[in-house]
Design a protein around this motif. Structure first.
Motif, PDB file in Angstrom:
ATOM      1  N   GLU A  56      11.245   6.609  -2.956  1.00 25.87           N
ATOM      2  CA  GLU A  56      10.655   5.277  -2.777  1.00 25.87           C
ATOM      3  C   GLU A  56      10.704   4.873  -1.295  1.00 25.87           C
ATOM      4  OE1 GLU A  56       8.732   2.067  -4.617  1.00 25.87           O
ATOM      5  OE2 GLU A  56       9.446   3.838  -5.658  1.00 25.87           O
ATOM      6  N   ASP A  67       0.814  -1.213   0.000  1.00 29.52           N
ATOM      7  CA  ASP A  67       0.000   0.000   0.000  1.00 29.52           C
ATOM      8  C   ASP A  67       0.851   1.269   0.000  1.00 29.52           C
ATOM      9  OD1 ASP A  67      -2.366  -1.366  -0.141  1.00 29.52           O
ATOM     10  OD2 ASP A  67      -3.000  -0.949   1.919  1.00 29.52           O
ATOM     11  N   SER A  68       2.168   1.100   0.013  1.00 25.19           N
ATOM     12  CA  SER A  68       3.030   2.289   0.055  1.00 25.19           C
ATOM     13  C   SER A  68       3.080   3.019  -1.276  1.00 25.19           C
ATOM     14  CB  SER A  68       4.441   1.923   0.523  1.00 25.19           C
ATOM     15  OG  SER A  68       5.071   1.067  -0.388  1.00 25.19           O
ATOM     16  N   GLY A  69       2.686   2.385  -2.346  1.00 28.77           N
ATOM     17  CA  GLY A  69       2.693   3.044  -3.644  1.00 28.77           C
ATOM     18  C   GLY A  69       4.052   2.963  -4.308  1.00 28.77           C
ATOM     19  N   ARG A  70       4.154   3.564  -5.471  1.00 25.10           N
ATOM     20  CA  ARG A  70       5.396   3.521  -6.251  1.00 25.10           C
ATOM     21  C   ARG A  70       5.701   4.894  -6.808  1.00 25.10           C
ATOM     22  NH1 ARG A  70       8.615  -0.431  -8.702  1.00 25.10           N
ATOM     23  NH2 ARG A  70       9.352   1.592  -9.292  1.00 25.10           N
ATOM     24  N   VAL A  71       6.979   5.171  -6.893  1.00 24.03           N
ATOM     25  CA  VAL A  71       7.477   6.378  -7.541  1.00 24.03           C
ATOM     26  C   VAL A  71       7.778   6.001  -8.991  1.00 24.03           C
ATOM     27  CG1 VAL A  71       9.378   8.046  -7.546  1.00 24.03           C
ATOM     28  CG2 VAL A  71       8.463   7.202  -5.372  1.00 24.03           C
ATOM     29  N   LEU A 109       8.150   6.883   0.747  1.00 17.71           N
ATOM     30  CA  LEU A 109       6.787   6.352   0.612  1.00 17.71           C
ATOM     31  C   LEU A 109       6.582   5.113   1.479  1.00 17.71           C
ATOM     32  CD1 LEU A 109       5.833   6.590  -3.176  1.00 17.71           C
ATOM     33  CD2 LEU A 109       4.963   7.945  -1.276  1.00 17.71           C
ATOM     34  N   SER A 137       3.959   4.664   4.643  1.00 15.21           N
ATOM     35  CA  SER A 137       2.997   3.572   4.748  1.00 15.21           C
ATOM     36  C   SER A 137       3.114   2.887   6.105  1.00 15.21           C
ATOM     37  CB  SER A 137       3.207   2.560   3.618  1.00 15.21           C
ATOM     38  OG  SER A 137       2.227   1.551   3.673  1.00 15.21           O
TER      39      SER A 137
END
Length: 190
Positions: free
Chosen positions: A84, A65-69, A87, A91
């Motif tokens: 990265e 769920d931290s997402g991506r750069v 992020l 999270s």
């Protein structure tokens, strides 16, 4: 025609994460997860072998769920790795009570997959292969250590300061970013 399952693996893990967020990991039980889903606890065994498997799924959710750069521009791998890792840390800190669970139960296959993905990106940017694991492991440890320190409110420097002032979330993140940047500047790479 088969019936649609009442619960899913993801829903059960997210219910477990909500319990941890609300009450802490010590309060997590199969019975509480089942109650949150309005099912009986034995039905969770259709999705998980045991509580440890639920905890691994909770850790997986927090990480993913931290997402991506977006992939970096040429020469921008250091900035990309800082973003990265920031992020990922955010999270973790959205779920401060789950940070120890992530440390203990992060599924090894997920970690290996992410490291491979990031190593490919580093390689594409000219970072020598023998430095990939060093860089990724170093930053990973900084993220986890910083998140644990922030989540628990136990900064190592508190003992040195007779009147410690709690840092704002923005200041705390700024310090983390500066730490990762200093680490990456200290590595002699292209």
């Amino acid at each position: 025609m088969g019936r649609r399952p009442i619960i899913t693996r993801d829903a059960a893990a997210r219910a477990a994460l909500s319990i941890v967020d609300e009450s802490g990991p010590a309060t997590l039980s199969l019975a509480r997860v089942a109650a949150a889903l309005d099912v009986r606890a034995p039905s969770l065994y259709n999705h998980f072998a045991d509580k440890a498997e639920i905890l691994a799924e909770v850790a997986r959710i927090v990480v993913l769920d931290s997402g991506r750069v977006p992939d970096p521009e040429p020469g921008g791998w250091r900035e990309w790795l800082v973003e990265e890792s920031t992020l990922f840390r955010r999270s973790l800190l959205r779920h401060p009570r789950a940070v120890p669970l992530v440390v203990e139960h992060l599924p090894q296959p997920l970690l290996v997959r992410l490291y491979r993905q990031y190593a490919l990106l580093l390689g594409a940017h000219g970072v020598p292969a023998d430095m990939h694991l060093f860089l990724l492991e170093g930053v990973h440890r900084m993220v986890l250590g910083s998140a644990i320190s922030t989540a628990t409110g136990r900064s190592a420097l508190q003992e040195l300061d007779p009147e410690p002032q709690p840092a704002s979330a923005e200041e705390d993140e700024r310090r983390f970013v500066a730490m990762v940047q200093a680490f990456l500047r200290g590595v002699d790479l292209p």
